[in-house]
Design a protein around this motif. Structure first.
Motif, short mmCIF file in Angstrom:
data_model
loop_
_atom_site.label_atom_id
_atom_site.label_comp_id
_atom_site.label_asym_id
_atom_site.label_seq_id
_atom_site.Cartn_x
_atom_site.Cartn_y
_atom_site.Cartn_z
N LYS A 154 0.81 -1.07 0.04
CA LYS A 154 0.20 -0.04 -0.15
C LYS A 154 0.80 1.31 -0.08
N LEU A 155 2.10 1.12 0.24
CA LEU A 155 3.11 2.21 0.38
C LEU A 155 3.70 2.32 -1.19
N GLY A 156 3.48 1.31 -2.06
CA GLY A 156 4.15 1.13 -3.19
C GLY A 156 4.13 2.39 -4.24
N GLY A 157 3.07 3.19 -3.97
CA GLY A 157 2.95 4.27 -4.92
C GLY A 157 3.53 5.51 -4.39
N LEU A 158 4.05 5.51 -3.11
CA LEU A 158 4.87 6.85 -2.21
C LEU A 158 6.10 7.17 -3.35
N LYS A 159 6.14 8.34 -3.53
CA LYS A 159 7.37 9.01 -4.16
C LYS A 159 8.16 9.77 -3.47
N SER A 160 7.60 10.51 -2.53
CA SER A 160 8.24 11.56 -1.76
C SER A 160 9.11 10.84 -0.51
N PRO A 161 10.14 11.58 0.00
CA PRO A 161 10.82 11.04 1.19
C PRO A 161 9.75 11.38 2.30
N ILE A 162 9.88 10.61 3.52
CA ILE A 162 9.19 10.73 4.61
C ILE A 162 9.91 11.15 5.61
N LEU A 163 9.40 11.91 6.53
CA LEU A 163 9.98 12.20 7.84
C LEU A 163 8.78 11.94 8.99
N GLY A 164 9.08 10.94 10.01
CA GLY A 164 8.16 10.66 10.83
C GLY A 164 8.76 10.88 12.18
N ILE A 165 8.01 11.70 12.92
CA ILE A 165 7.96 12.18 14.31
C ILE A 165 7.23 11.57 15.48
N PHE A 166 7.55 10.90 16.36
CA PHE A 166 6.65 10.00 16.85
C PHE A 166 7.11 10.32 18.60
N GLY A 167 6.32 9.84 19.57
CA GLY A 167 6.38 9.71 20.88
C GLY A 167 6.34 8.30 21.59
#
Length: 277
Positions: free
Chosen positions: A198-211
Motif C-alpha cells: 500500500k506504500l508502493g505508490g509513494l514517491k516523496s521522502p518521509i520524515l516521521g516524528i513520534f513519541g
C-alpha cells in the motif's frame, strides 16, 4: 487513467479515515487537553512574514478558505508547504505554525479539512474527526485544491506537506494521493500504514516524528511502518522520542515537551531544506 486508478486505490485501502477504535485512543490521549497555545505556537517567525485568508479549493461547489503565510517579498518559485491541522481543526495555533514556516522561507498554506469548524473541547474535536470519516472524497478534493493552489496561484516549484495528529495521518495520505505533486512529507504522530504494497505508490521522502509513550499511535505500529517503508524501498527518516507522549510537539495542547519538540522542529526544517530547496 493511471492517476485516477492510483487515487481510487489509495482511497479504498485507507477508508475509513479514522476507525472508531483509533478515535477512542485519540480521545483517551487528549482527554485532558485543550487547544491552548504552547511555546511552539507563540514564537515569532524568524523572518518577515505576510499572511492572508485565501480561497484555495472548491468542494461540492463550496469555496474552502485557508490561511496563507509567505515570506515577505518571497521570490517567484519559493517552495510551498501544505499545513494540515490536528483533530482540533484550523485554529490560531496552526496558523502560527504556518507563519513559522513562512519565516523559514516557505509559502505555507494551512488547510481547513473541517470547512469552517473547530473544536474547543476533546468531545467537540472527536465529533469533528468522526464526521470526517464519511467525507474522504471531499477531503481529498480539498487537499488536491491546496496543492494546485500552491503550484499554480502561488507558483511553488516544489511542495511539501506537514501535519500533526489527525493531520499527520492526512500528511501521509496526501503523499499517497498525489505522489507526483508532493516532494516531501512530514508526519507528526499521525496514523500510519504498515503494508509495503500500500506504500508502493509513494514517491516523496518521509520524515516521521513520534513519541515513545504514545498509546494512540503505539511504537510497535511505528516500527512496522518503518519496516514497511524499507521493504517498499522508500526513503524515510523515523524518529521516536523517549519520554515523549502523543502530541508532545503539539502547537495546541497541554503535552508540550520542549527538548523533544525543539529537536523535532530542527529535523523538520533540515528535512524540508534538503528536499524542497
Amino acid at each position: 487513467m493511471k492517476t485516477t486508478a492510483l487515487a481510487l486505490a489509495t482511497t479504498l485501502f485507507l477508508v475509513p479515515a479514522l476507525a472508531d477504535d483509533h478515535l477512542d485512543r485519540m480521545a483517551q490521549e487528549h482527554r485532558h487537553d485543550a487547544p491552548t497555545a504552547s511555546p511552539a505556537a507563540t514564537m515569532a517567525p524568524r523572518g518577515a512574514v505576510e499572511d492572508s485568508r485565501v480561497a484555495y479549493a472548491t468542494v461540492e461547489g463550496k469555496p474552502i478558505t485557508g490561511f496563507l503565510a509567505r515570506p515577505k517579498g518571497a521570490p517567484a518559485g519559493a517552495p510551498g508547504v501544505v499545513v494540515i491541522h490536528e483533530w482540533w481543526g484550523l485554529n490560531a495555533n496552526i496558523e502560527s505554525m504556518a507563519r513559522q514556516l513562512a519565516g523559514e522561507g516557505y509559502v505555507a498554506l494551512a488547510v481547513d479539512l473541517y470547512e469552517g469548524k473547530a473544536g474547543a473541547t476533546p468531545e467537540e474535536a472527536r465529533a469533528l474527526a468522526q464526521g470526517s470519516q464519511g467525507r474522504t472524497a471531499q477531503i481529498e478534493d480539498n487537499l488536491r485544491g491546496a496543492i494546485a493552489y500552491l503550484r499554480g496561484t502561488a507558483g511553488a516549484k516544489k511542495v511539501g506537506v506537514i501535519g500533526w495528529c489527525f493531520g499527520g495521518g492526512w500528511s501521509l495520505r496526501t503523499a499517497l494521493l498525489a505522489p507526483d505533486q508532493i516532494d516531501a512529507a512530514t508526519i507528526y504522530y499521525g496514523r500510519v500504514e504498515t503494508d509495503p504494497a500500500k506504500l508502493g505508490g509513494l514517491k516523496s521522502p518521509i520524515l516521521g516524528i513520534f513519541g515513545a509513550l504514545d498509546k494512540g499511535i503505539p511504537v510497535e505500529g511505528v516500527r512496522q511502518f518503518e519496516a514497511a517503508l524499507k521493504a517498499a524501498g522508500k526513503s524515510a527518516e523515523i524518529h521516536v522520542y523517549e519520554g515523549a507522549d502523543h502530541a508532545f510537539a503539539n502547537p495546541s495542547g497541554g503535552r508540550y515537551k520542549q527538548d523533544a519538540a525543539e529537536d523535532a522542529w530542527a529535523k523538520t526544517l533540515a528535512f524540508f531544506g534538503k528536499y524542497l530547496r
